[in-house]
Write a protein that holds these residues in place. Structure first.
Motif, PDB file in Angstrom:
ATOM      1  N   SER A  75      -3.467 -38.306 -12.658  1.00  0.00           N
ATOM      2  CA  SER A  75      -3.569 -36.899 -13.078  1.00  0.00           C
ATOM      3  C   SER A  75      -4.599 -36.160 -12.235  1.00  0.00           C
ATOM      4  O   SER A  75      -4.423 -34.988 -11.909  1.00  0.00           O
ATOM      5  N   THR A  76      -5.676 -36.861 -11.869  1.00  0.00           N
ATOM      6  CA  THR A  76      -6.722 -36.258 -11.034  1.00  0.00           C
ATOM      7  C   THR A  76      -6.155 -35.813  -9.695  1.00  0.00           C
ATOM      8  O   THR A  76      -6.468 -34.724  -9.210  1.00  0.00           O
ATOM      9  N   GLY A  77      -5.332 -36.646  -9.105  1.00  0.00           N
ATOM     10  CA  GLY A  77      -4.743 -36.281  -7.815  1.00  0.00           C
ATOM     11  C   GLY A  77      -3.648 -35.256  -7.939  1.00  0.00           C
ATOM     12  O   GLY A  77      -3.470 -34.414  -7.054  1.00  0.00           O
ATOM     13  N   CYS A  78      -2.895 -35.294  -9.054  1.00  0.00           N
ATOM     14  CA  CYS A  78      -1.760 -34.392  -9.241  1.00  0.00           C
ATOM     15  C   CYS A  78      -2.208 -32.967  -9.557  1.00  0.00           C
ATOM     16  O   CYS A  78      -1.741 -32.005  -8.940  1.00  0.00           O
ATOM     17  N   ASN A  79      -3.123 -32.830 -10.507  1.00  0.00           N
ATOM     18  CA  ASN A  79      -3.596 -31.502 -10.909  1.00  0.00           C
ATOM     19  C   ASN A  79      -5.013 -31.630 -11.455  1.00  0.00           C
ATOM     20  O   ASN A  79      -5.208 -31.784 -12.660  1.00  0.00           O
ATOM     21  N   PRO A  80      -6.029 -31.579 -10.575  1.00  0.00           N
ATOM     22  CA  PRO A  80      -7.405 -31.795 -11.031  1.00  0.00           C
ATOM     23  C   PRO A  80      -7.880 -30.781 -12.061  1.00  0.00           C
ATOM     24  O   PRO A  80      -8.649 -31.131 -12.968  1.00  0.00           O
TER      25      PRO A  80
END
Length: 298
Positions: A162-167
């Motif tokens: 999730s951090t990489g997808c939409n921080p």
């Protein structure tokens, strides 16, 4: 033709080792959406730690574990530079890479090259036994993919994705994105260092420059795997496996072009061009799709 066929097993063995490195690159490049140049230094760190430990009488399994941990520490440094000092990820990786050059020289007792004979030391894979190298490399690749598949299915793994997808959305849901970036960089560089340890065993030595250009090869493997197997491999584990296949294909192509007479000094340029072409393919596909859709609209 016969010489080319004889060279294929060696290309496959090297491709698997570099494919494992590409798995580490995949974690930062595709999952965290971070351009991490630490890997050029981490690859040599893993090799240096392995050779120094094995030649000192340490068990090869323990030596590989220490190589993984050393790579993880390098990833930790990059993560701290990025998240705690506010340094952009690409520059943080360059800084750590420069630090590692000196660190690697200290590990290798100020020597640019350290040999490790398969005849004197009990190691897992060697260029002198390519079938064994292919089998051992394949086992390591499968185990690493299985462990990562499990890890990224956990709550921590999902938060890291999730951090990489939409921080921004991840932070809104209470996820500590800085910590996740650090964890991802530690894991990525640990795997890269592990592949460096395997490469040192395979070639029988470690060199201070053995990781130079590793990021280009890693990206090439990731992109080649995605372009060729993207429509077939939908599962996350298969995406990682595609990176390994990409590494094998890359080294088979390298072997072919060398047999065709390409100067070995031009390999870096060839690798960069391969990455540029494969990175451009998705863009060209989108442009063609946009043109065709606009014509249909007219």
């Amino acid at each position: 033709m016969l010489g080319l066929l004889n060279a294929m097993p060696g290309a496959i063995a090297q491709g698997i080792i570099w494919g494992i490195m590409a798995i580490g690159v995949y974690i930062t490049f595709r999952i965290l959406d971070v351009a991490d140049l630490t890997v050029d230094g981490t690859m040599a760190t893993g090799g240096a730690v392995l050779v120094v430990c094995v030649t000192s009488g340490m068990n090869v399994g323990v030596s590989m574990l220490l190589a993984f941990l050393a790579g993880g520490v390098a990833g930790l440094v990059t993560g701290i530079f990025n998240t705690k000092f506010g340094i952009p990820a690409i520059l943080a990786g360059i800084l750590t890479q420069l630090i590692l050059y000196s660190v690697n020289l200290h590990i290798m007792s100020q020597k640019a090259n350290l040999p490790m004979s398969v005849e004197k030391y009990n190691i897992l894979l060697s260029i002198r036994s390519i079938p064994q190298a292919v089998i051992v490399g394949g086992i390591f690749a499968v185990v690493i993919i299985a462990v990562l598949y499990w890890f990224f299915g956990t709550e921590l793994g999902h938060s890291l994705r999730s951090t990489g997808c939409n921080p921004n959305m991840a932070r809104a849901n209470g996820i500590n994105t800085d910590t996740n970036k650090i964890i991802g960089l530690i894991l990525s560089n640990g795997i890269v260092a592990l592949s460096g340890a395997m490469l040192s065993q395979y070639q029988g030595f470690c060199d201070i420059n053995m990781g130079r250009g590793a990021i280009v090869i890693g990206l090439a493997a990731v992109i080649i795997g995605e372009v060729i197997f993207g429509k077939l491999f939908k599962n996350f584990a298969l995406h990682l496996l595609a990176s390994v296949f990409g590494g094998i294909i890359y080294y088979i192509v390298i072997t072919l072009v060398l047999r065709m007479g390409l100067n070995a000094n031009d390999l870096k340029m060839f690798s960069a061009l391969v990455v540029a072409v494969f990175l451009g393919i998705p863009y060209w596909k989108r442009r063609l799709a946009e043109k065709s859709s606009s014509k249909e609209a007219v």
